[in-house]
Scaffold this active site. Structure first.
Site, PDB file in Angstrom:
ATOM      1  N   CYS A 157      -5.289   0.004   6.000  1.00 40.91           N
ATOM      2  CA  CYS A 157      -5.892   1.344   5.965  1.00 40.91           C
ATOM      3  C   CYS A 157      -7.092   1.321   5.030  1.00 40.91           C
ATOM      4  CB  CYS A 157      -4.847   2.401   5.552  1.00 40.91           C
ATOM      5  SG  CYS A 157      -4.527   2.473   3.772  1.00 40.91           S
ATOM      6  N   CYS A 184       0.176   3.269   3.517  1.00 42.78           N
ATOM      7  CA  CYS A 184       0.573   2.850   4.864  1.00 42.78           C
ATOM      8  C   CYS A 184       1.609   1.731   4.869  1.00 42.78           C
ATOM      9  CB  CYS A 184      -0.656   2.421   5.670  1.00 42.78           C
ATOM     10  SG  CYS A 184      -1.310   0.817   5.181  1.00 42.78           S
ATOM     11  N   CYS A 230      -6.499  -2.572   0.965  1.00 39.92           N
ATOM     12  CA  CYS A 230      -5.332  -2.555   1.840  1.00 39.92           C
ATOM     13  C   CYS A 230      -5.684  -3.230   3.159  1.00 39.92           C
ATOM     14  CB  CYS A 230      -4.887  -1.117   2.091  1.00 39.92           C
ATOM     15  SG  CYS A 230      -3.536  -1.042   3.292  1.00 39.92           S
ATOM     16  N   ASP A 253      19.194  -1.980 -19.462  1.00 42.61           N
ATOM     17  CA  ASP A 253      19.164  -3.078 -18.502  1.00 42.61           C
ATOM     18  C   ASP A 253      18.058  -4.056 -18.906  1.00 42.61           C
ATOM     19  OD1 ASP A 253      18.771  -4.717 -16.300  1.00 42.61           O
ATOM     20  OD2 ASP A 253      18.939  -3.093 -14.840  1.00 42.61           O
ATOM     21  N   CYS A 302       0.833  -1.201   0.000  1.00 42.33           N
ATOM     22  CA  CYS A 302       0.000   0.000   0.000  1.00 42.33           C
ATOM     23  C   CYS A 302       0.873   1.259   0.000  1.00 42.33           C
ATOM     24  CB  CYS A 302      -0.898   0.008   1.232  1.00 42.33           C
ATOM     25  SG  CYS A 302      -1.826   1.527   1.432  1.00 42.33           S
TER      26      CYS A 302
END
Ligand SMILES: [Zn+2]
Length: 415
Positions: free
Chosen positions: A223, A207, A220, A339, A204
């Site tokens: 939260c 949080c 989440c 990359d 999340c």
């Protein structure tokens, strides 16, 4: 426009035209660059008086921009950066070239969204998705979401059209209101375009707790952040609008991914007052976009080009491709990012059972990845060799940016 802006705009158009005449691409970058050198506020001057939509996200923005421009076109002329030049130079050039139009739909590189919001003061901004891209250059996904969020706090008048299925986008699109600072919550319309790639949104952004998923829902565990209800959704081969009416969508572009892009385009157009029933038939006019999804017949093979630049878009390409012989091509030149370790983020298992060929500057990186993934393959040195190595019928080509352009050039710059 002020005199300086008029001069800058004219010089910008001329430079772009000269560049095109010299065969150096479509000229939009050099034209915009010169225009902005003469008048650093040129993009703002060219935007004034137009109703603008910006389209940003890691994947799908070129196609969604094209579909949105077609849908908004119900109302009148639309300026757009249709060649994918998606930084301020490209926007400046596109608007200068289009002349005076009531509307503009602009694809915006996600890193430039804040800057372009500032310059163009759009009516709508569409936020598609955020995932890892070009590891040596792009920002971390959470940083990108934070930048978007901070930009939207400064533009609470803009109407946001955002993907309910991507937790990072939902968080970016919903900065907290702060009445003391004059910050109102943004006006957001949610669409559901699906999310195949979850590996950049397990944590999340609010949080740090884990994101849980069940079916299309996500929430989440620590939260209140959770998937909002989407007003625009894909159902079967059509799109459900906020009133519950279903519109059949017939596209010339493959896959459920593009139905999601169509839903987004209809949602963007609706913010300008376009009814989906009026826009939906126009979506069918969009064919391939700068070679993406183009089909070419050669030596009895029907070759289809799919562009895939990062792990999320590779998953989408596997989803769109038919069960047919497939050529994968990977380069690692400057526009691709240097990359290639992201190849290990992609699960190539969906290709098992298909005839797989590989080519490109970094074919050996791909070879190692496919070997580890248990996908048999054949290495070919050139595109023509791949065409000869497969039976008549469909050949799917999935390539990253410069590899895609190389193959497009072999096919006479197919659009
Ligand atoms: Zn949380």
């Amino acid at each position: 426009m002020p005199l300086r802006a008029k001069v800058a705009s004219s010089v910008s158009r001329t430079a772009a035209a000269l560049s095109r005449a010299a065969g150096r691409g479509d000229g939009s970058v050099i034209g915009g660059w010169i225009g902005l050198k003469i008048d650093p506020d040129l993009l703002a001057h060219l935007s004034a008086g137009r109703a603008i939509a910006l389209v940003s996200g890691t994947n799908g923005k070129t196609t969604t921009t094209r579909l949105s421009a077609a849908a908004v076109g119900v109302l009148g002329r639309v300026a757009t950066n249709s060649f994918g030049a998606n930084m301020p130079t490209g926007h400046t050039s596109a608007l200068a070239k289009a002349g005076s139009t009531p509307y503009a739909v602009l694809e915006v590189d996600e890193h430039y969204l804040a800057q372009v919001l500032e310059a163009t003061e759009p009516h709508v901004v569409a936020l598609l998705n955020l995932s890892r891209d070009q590891l040596d250059r792009a920002k971390e996904v959470a940083m990108m979401a934070q930048l978007w969020r901070a930009a939207l706090v400064r533009h609470t008048d803009v109407r946001v059209v955002a993907n309910a299925d991507d937790p990072m986008v939902v968080w970016a699109a919903t900065p907290p209101a702060d009445p003391a600072q004059g910050v109102r919550p943004p006006h957001v319309t949610w669409f559901s375009a699906g999310q195949r790639w979850h590996d950049d949104s397990w944590v999340c952004p609010e949080c740090g707790s884990t994101i849980q998923r069940s079916g299309e829902q996500w929430w989440c565990s620590g939260c209140p952040l959770r998937r909002p209800d989407a007003q625009w959704t894909v159902e079967d081969d059509g799109v459900l609008d906020p009133t519950g009416a279903w519109h059949k969508v017939t596209l010339q572009l493959p896959g459920k991914v593009n139905l999601g892009n169509a839903a987004t385009a209809l949602a963007v157009a609706a913010e300008f007052g376009v009814r989906p029933v009026d826009a939906v038939s126009r979506l069918h006019t969009v064919t391939s976009v700068a070679g993406r999804y183009a089909q070419v017949d050669r030596d009895g093979r029907n070759i289809r080009l799919l562009l895939a630049k990062n792990p999320a878009s590779w998953l989408e390409a596997f989803d769109m491709a038919d069960e047919a012989p497939t050529l994968l091509s990977i380069n690692a030149r400057d526009p691709d990012g240097l990359d290639t370790s992201w190849l290990f983020d992609v699960d190539f298992a969906p290709l098992r059972g298909r005839q797989v060929l590989i080519t490109g500057d970094r074919a050996y990186d791909l070879a190692v990845r496919l070997d580890v993934n248990g996908v048999p393959f054949q290495h070919v040195r050139a595109f023509g060799e791949a065409v000869r190595a497969v039976p008549p019928g469909r050949l799917e080509v999935i390539a990253n940016y410069t590899a895609f352009q190389d193959i497009r050039a072999e096919l006479d710059r197919v659009n």
